[in-house]
Enzyme design. Structure first.
Site, mmCIF file in Angstrom:
data_model
loop_
_atom_site.group_PDB
_atom_site.id
_atom_site.type_symbol
_atom_site.label_atom_id
_atom_site.label_comp_id
_atom_site.label_asym_id
_atom_site.label_seq_id
_atom_site.Cartn_x
_atom_site.Cartn_y
_atom_site.Cartn_z
ATOM 1 N N ARG A 28 -0.534 -12.587 -10.199
ATOM 2 C CA ARG A 28 -1.365 -11.365 -10.228
ATOM 3 C C ARG A 28 -1.445 -10.858 -11.659
ATOM 4 O O ARG A 28 -0.419 -10.691 -12.323
ATOM 5 C CB ARG A 28 -0.773 -10.278 -9.331
ATOM 6 C CG ARG A 28 -0.866 -10.659 -7.879
ATOM 7 C CD ARG A 28 -0.396 -9.561 -6.953
ATOM 8 N NE ARG A 28 -0.291 -10.111 -5.610
ATOM 9 C CZ ARG A 28 0.242 -9.492 -4.579
ATOM 10 N NH1 ARG A 28 0.718 -8.276 -4.720
ATOM 11 N NH2 ARG A 28 0.289 -10.077 -3.399
ATOM 12 N N SER A 119 -3.725 -8.324 -3.231
ATOM 13 C CA SER A 119 -3.225 -7.528 -2.109
ATOM 14 C C SER A 119 -3.521 -6.039 -2.221
ATOM 15 O O SER A 119 -4.672 -5.638 -2.273
ATOM 16 C CB SER A 119 -1.727 -7.788 -1.963
ATOM 17 O OG SER A 119 -1.277 -7.203 -0.776
ATOM 18 N N HIS A 120 -2.453 -5.230 -2.309
ATOM 19 C CA HIS A 120 -2.608 -3.775 -2.311
ATOM 20 C C HIS A 120 -2.913 -3.236 -3.701
ATOM 21 O O HIS A 120 -3.094 -2.033 -3.859
ATOM 22 C CB HIS A 120 -1.310 -3.142 -1.802
ATOM 23 C CG HIS A 120 -0.122 -3.584 -2.612
ATOM 24 N ND1 HIS A 120 0.391 -4.860 -2.522
ATOM 25 C CD2 HIS A 120 0.602 -2.952 -3.541
ATOM 26 C CE1 HIS A 120 1.401 -4.972 -3.363
ATOM 27 N NE2 HIS A 120 1.546 -3.836 -3.999
ATOM 28 N N ASP A 288 -4.354 -3.072 4.088
ATOM 29 C CA ASP A 288 -4.460 -3.112 2.630
ATOM 30 C C ASP A 288 -5.589 -4.014 2.157
ATOM 31 O O ASP A 288 -6.430 -4.444 2.952
ATOM 32 C CB ASP A 288 -3.131 -3.571 2.027
ATOM 33 C CG ASP A 288 -2.843 -5.027 2.339
ATOM 34 O OD1 ASP A 288 -3.327 -5.514 3.383
ATOM 35 O OD2 ASP A 288 -2.145 -5.688 1.552
ATOM 36 N N ASP A 290 -5.951 -7.166 1.331
ATOM 37 C CA ASP A 290 -6.185 -8.485 1.935
ATOM 38 C C ASP A 290 -5.801 -8.542 3.413
ATOM 39 O O ASP A 290 -5.748 -9.634 3.994
ATOM 40 C CB ASP A 290 -5.448 -9.577 1.153
ATOM 41 C CG ASP A 290 -3.941 -9.365 1.131
ATOM 42 O OD1 ASP A 290 -3.507 -8.219 1.272
ATOM 43 O OD2 ASP A 290 -3.211 -10.353 0.977
ATOM 44 N N ASP A 292 -3.020 -7.892 5.149
ATOM 45 C CA ASP A 292 -1.740 -8.326 5.709
ATOM 46 C C ASP A 292 -0.758 -7.179 5.917
ATOM 47 O O ASP A 292 0.234 -7.331 6.624
ATOM 48 C CB ASP A 292 -1.101 -9.465 4.903
ATOM 49 C CG ASP A 292 -0.899 -9.122 3.448
ATOM 50 O OD1 ASP A 292 -1.211 -7.988 3.046
ATOM 51 O OD2 ASP A 292 -0.427 -10.002 2.693
ATOM 52 N N ARG A 293 -1.022 -6.013 5.313
ATOM 53 C CA ARG A 293 -0.103 -4.882 5.509
ATOM 54 C C ARG A 293 -0.616 -3.945 6.601
ATOM 55 O O ARG A 293 -1.810 -3.958 6.912
ATOM 56 C CB ARG A 293 0.024 -4.076 4.217
ATOM 57 C CG ARG A 293 0.669 -4.851 3.108
ATOM 58 C CD ARG A 293 0.928 -3.966 1.910
ATOM 59 N NE ARG A 293 1.646 -4.722 0.905
ATOM 60 C CZ ARG A 293 2.430 -4.182 -0.014
ATOM 61 N NH1 ARG A 293 2.573 -2.881 -0.069
ATOM 62 N NH2 ARG A 293 3.055 -4.945 -0.885
ATOM 63 N N THR A 355 13.169 -10.197 -0.438
ATOM 64 C CA THR A 355 11.796 -9.685 -0.387
ATOM 65 C C THR A 355 10.822 -10.827 -0.644
ATOM 66 O O THR A 355 11.011 -11.619 -1.566
ATOM 67 C CB THR A 355 11.619 -8.602 -1.473
ATOM 68 O OG1 THR A 355 12.441 -7.494 -1.110
ATOM 69 C CG2 THR A 355 10.179 -8.148 -1.577
ATOM 70 N N SER A 376 7.918 -2.959 3.124
ATOM 71 C CA SER A 376 6.690 -2.812 2.336
ATOM 72 C C SER A 376 5.455 -2.917 3.236
ATOM 73 O O SER A 376 4.445 -3.500 2.844
ATOM 74 C CB SER A 376 6.660 -3.853 1.227
ATOM 75 O OG SER A 376 6.800 -5.151 1.773
ATOM 76 N N LYS A 387 2.237 -12.048 6.902
ATOM 77 C CA LYS A 387 2.265 -10.792 7.643
ATOM 78 C C LYS A 387 0.835 -10.468 8.046
ATOM 79 O O LYS A 387 -0.110 -10.971 7.428
ATOM 80 C CB LYS A 387 2.910 -9.687 6.830
ATOM 81 C CG LYS A 387 2.321 -9.440 5.446
ATOM 82 C CD LYS A 387 3.236 -8.470 4.718
ATOM 83 C CE LYS A 387 2.680 -8.056 3.375
ATOM 84 N NZ LYS A 387 2.970 -9.036 2.313
ATOM 85 N N ARG A 507 12.183 -0.274 -7.869
ATOM 86 C CA ARG A 507 12.192 0.192 -6.490
ATOM 87 C C ARG A 507 13.625 0.552 -6.119
ATOM 88 O O ARG A 507 14.558 -0.243 -6.318
ATOM 89 C CB ARG A 507 11.685 -0.898 -5.545
ATOM 90 C CG ARG A 507 10.262 -1.357 -5.834
ATOM 91 C CD ARG A 507 9.609 -1.879 -4.552
ATOM 92 N NE ARG A 507 8.429 -2.696 -4.795
ATOM 93 C CZ ARG A 507 7.223 -2.231 -5.101
ATOM 94 N NH1 ARG A 507 7.041 -0.929 -5.271
ATOM 95 N NH2 ARG A 507 6.205 -3.037 -5.275
HETATM 96 C C1 G16 Z 1 4.056 -8.951 -1.283
HETATM 97 C C2 G16 Z 1 4.945 -9.877 -0.498
HETATM 98 C C3 G16 Z 1 5.889 -9.079 0.356
HETATM 99 C C4 G16 Z 1 6.667 -8.096 -0.492
HETATM 100 C C5 G16 Z 1 5.700 -7.220 -1.262
HETATM 101 C C6 G16 Z 1 6.370 -6.297 -2.252
HETATM 102 O O1 G16 Z 1 3.223 -8.255 -0.421
HETATM 103 O O2 G16 Z 1 4.191 -10.726 0.329
HETATM 104 O O3 G16 Z 1 6.737 -9.974 1.002
HETATM 105 O O4 G16 Z 1 7.493 -7.312 0.304
HETATM 106 O O5 G16 Z 1 4.830 -8.028 -2.015
HETATM 107 O O6 G16 Z 1 6.986 -7.045 -3.234
HETATM 108 P P1 G16 Z 1 7.553 -6.372 -4.539
HETATM 109 O O7 G16 Z 1 8.560 -5.364 -4.063
HETATM 110 O O8 G16 Z 1 8.158 -7.504 -5.303
HETATM 111 O O9 G16 Z 1 6.418 -5.694 -5.250
HETATM 112 P P2 G16 Z 1 1.656 -8.191 -0.680
HETATM 113 O O10 G16 Z 1 1.125 -7.383 0.468
HETATM 114 O O11 G16 Z 1 1.521 -7.511 -2.007
HETATM 115 O O12 G16 Z 1 1.205 -9.600 -0.706
#
Ligand code: G16
Length: 554
Positions: A28, A119-120, A288, A290, A292-293, A355, A376, A387, A507
């Site tokens: 990313r 993602s988010h 979110d 994409d 998945d959340r 995670t 998350s 997810k 975090r």
């Molecule tokens: C991704 C991962 C998740 C993770 C989240 C937060 O989610 O797929 O398993 O919990 O990031 O990760 P971090 O705490 O390292 O930012 P997503 O929805 O962003 O793909």
């Protein structure tokens, strides 16, 4: 339809970039970085170089529709053709939600899939872009693969790309690019069919169509809009307009498409009736960028993702998806221990993973778990290997349809039975990386002085850097977050996010257990106040970051 005759492809010379290490979920970066000459191409070729079975294979391709999605799809198609991929199955308009892509990989027994999403994270030309590779089980590539890709990015000298124009992305049908077949499919259809097999749509339809039941789903101008409209409004007959912010926009309407209490403001305002209309919807949810959340809410009530996982586990017997029983539960280490209590009562195992959804893959494949979740805002099962936001929403609707109670009543009864795990996450975003690393390094250096220390009535029993031993393939993943565990089950956890694109995000996760039902009504931040203070004492967050408050609290 043929777009050109096969031609001989000359490799393009390129120079390696030194910043293409995939994070928690793929690579990313800012859009501007991805748009640099050869940046995307280098990463894609590095993925292809790590796939010995690529020639003649089938790949799934799609993304969350954010800015630069369409251009990237065209580049990847041309590179796939030049790298002799047999077939690409592509979502119309270059769109696929992450769980839909995971399902398609499994359904078509594809070699894997490329998903374009950050993602988010915010989108738009000044926002973020991302790319990740999912393997043949439909799940995110394991660390072994992403590490190999990273090594490849550091030494890449050339890539292959067919020097031809792109194809129209919006027309369903079959195309040929060089010798590669492309099938453009409806991005929603297969996923919607899958959902019908997971849930009791008739019962959910009856619930949704009751006069006194109102539903609100906030798609946050991201990829789930069309999925939610088809499933919730068209198939389950929710009132048109139940899906808000349902158009998918390349900049997500300028918002941060992260379903939490801070960013899903529109939904939160409705659910707490901030406009004082006299009523709030009975059920609210958001997803979110994409898809998945998920965030789950009742009227005037927020369900933490950790509680949501525990409630789904305790009610799994009501959901057709689990008709063969719950085999085991997985949760990421920083996720609260609420689900562990349900697992214990059911006599099934509960696994604690680092995670990152990729760590659930082996457990799901081996049949050790069929429900998993993260703090998350991620929940899922073995129906795909990602997810799945809408899936979690349908789980809740199925439970509501069976139990005929409000969201709040269901959660309160859960706490009464199992006790309440008060839980919060504090994010300190955009800290200079150097300060964040210093904070973590100092904590690590002091870890062995912490064990046995008492703070009020609590004593630290374990202070360590979490390490995960995968019970299926015996791999070990180290440095997965600092854990401070207390004798009463309370926990303080520190880790740096692996998904941000600017500076570092610290975090801080805090949890304590409360058995006494008389104490289940406290404000979460107040209930955890003493632990929040202990975290500051241990880590000197203010000193290292200069920040007196977190930027986001969930
Ligand atoms: C991704 C991962 C998740 C993770 C989240 C937060 O989610 O797929 O398993 O919990 O990031 O990760 P971090 O705490 O390292 O930012 P997503 O929805 O962003 O793909």
């Amino acid at each position: 339809m043929h777009y050109s005759k096969p031609i001989k492809v000359q490799p393009v010379k390129t120079q390696a970039f030194n910043d293409q290490k995939p994070g928690t979920s793929g690579l990313r970066k800012k859009v501007a970085q991805f748009k640099k000459t050869d940046y995307l191409q280098n990463f894609v070729q590095s993925i292809f170089n790590c796939l010995p079975n690529l020639p003649g294979s089938t790949l799934i391709l799609g993304g969350d529709g954010r800015y630069y999605n369409r251009e990237s799809i065209q580049i990847i198609l041309r590179m796939a053709a030049a790298n002799r991929v047999g077939k690409v199955i592509l979502g119309q308009g270059g769109i696929l939600s992450t769980p839909a892509a995971s399902h398609l990989i499994r359904k078509h027994k594809a070699l894997g899939g490329i998903i374009l999403s950050a993602s988010h994270n915010p989108g738009g030309m000044n926002g973020d872009f991302g790319i990740k590779y999912n393997v043949s089980n439909g799940g995110p590539a394991p660390e072994e693969f992403t590490n190999a890709v990273y090594e490849e990015t550091k030494k890449i000298t050339e890539y292959h790309i067919a020097p031809i124009k792109g194809i129209p992305l919006d027309l369903l049908g079959h195309y040929t690019l060089e010798k590669m077949n492309i099938e453009i499919i409806n991005p929603v259809q297969d996923y919607a069919e899958l959902m019908k097999c997971q849930f009791n749509f008739d019962k959910i339809k009856m619930l949704i169509n009751q006069d006194n039941f109102e539903l609100c789903f906030d798609a946050m101008y991201a990829v789930t809009g069309p999925y939610a409209k088809q499933i919730l409004e068209d198939e389950l007959c929710a009132t048109p307009g139940s899906v808000i912010r349902g158009e998918s926009l390349p900049d997500f309407g300028g918002i941060h498409p992260d379903p939490n209490l801070v960013h899903a403001r529109r939904l939160v305002a409705k659910m707490f009736d901030e406009e004082e209309t006299g009523s709030a919807p009975n059920f609210g949810a958001a997803s979110d960028g994409d898809g998945d959340r998920n965030m789950i809410m009742g009227d005037y009530f927020f369900v933490t993702p950790s509680d949501s996982l525990a409630v789904i586990a305790a009610n799994a017997h009501l959901i057709p998806a689990f008709k063969n029983g719950l085999k085991g539960i997985g949760r990421s280490m920083p996720t609260s221990q609420a689900a562990d209590r349900v697992a214990e009562k059911l006599g099934i195992p509960c696994y604690e993973t680092p995670t990152g959804w990729k760590f659930f893959g082996n457990l799901l494949d081996a049949g050790r778990i069929n429900l998993c979740g993260e703090e998350s805002f991620g929940t899922g099962s073995d129906h795909v290997r990602e997810k799945d936001g809408l899936w979690a929403v349908l789980c809740w609707l199925n439970i509501l349809a069976e139990r005929k109670q409000s969201v709040e009543d269901i959660v309160r009864q859960h706490w009464a039975e199992y006790g309440r795990n008060y839980y919060t996450r504090h994010d300190y975003e955009n800290i200079p990386s150097e300060s964040a690393n210093k904070l973590i390094d100092t904590l690590l250096a002091n870890l062995n002085t912490l064990k046995g220390k008492s703070f009020g009535e609590r004593t630290i029993t374990i202070a360590d850097n979490f390490s995960y031993h995968d019970p299926v393939d015996d791999t070990v993943s180290k440095n997965q977050g600092i854990r401070i565990l207390f004798d009463d089950g309370a926990r303080i956890i520190f880790r740096l996010s692996g998904t941000g694109t600017e500076g570092a995000t610290l975090r801080l996760y805090i949890e304590r257990y409360e058995k006494d039902i008389q104490q289940h009504d406290l404000d979460t931040q107040e209930a955890l106040y003493d632990l929040i203070e202990i975290a500051e004492l241990i880590a000197n967050i203010i000193g290292y970051t200069g920040m007196h408050e977190p930027t986001v609290i969930t």
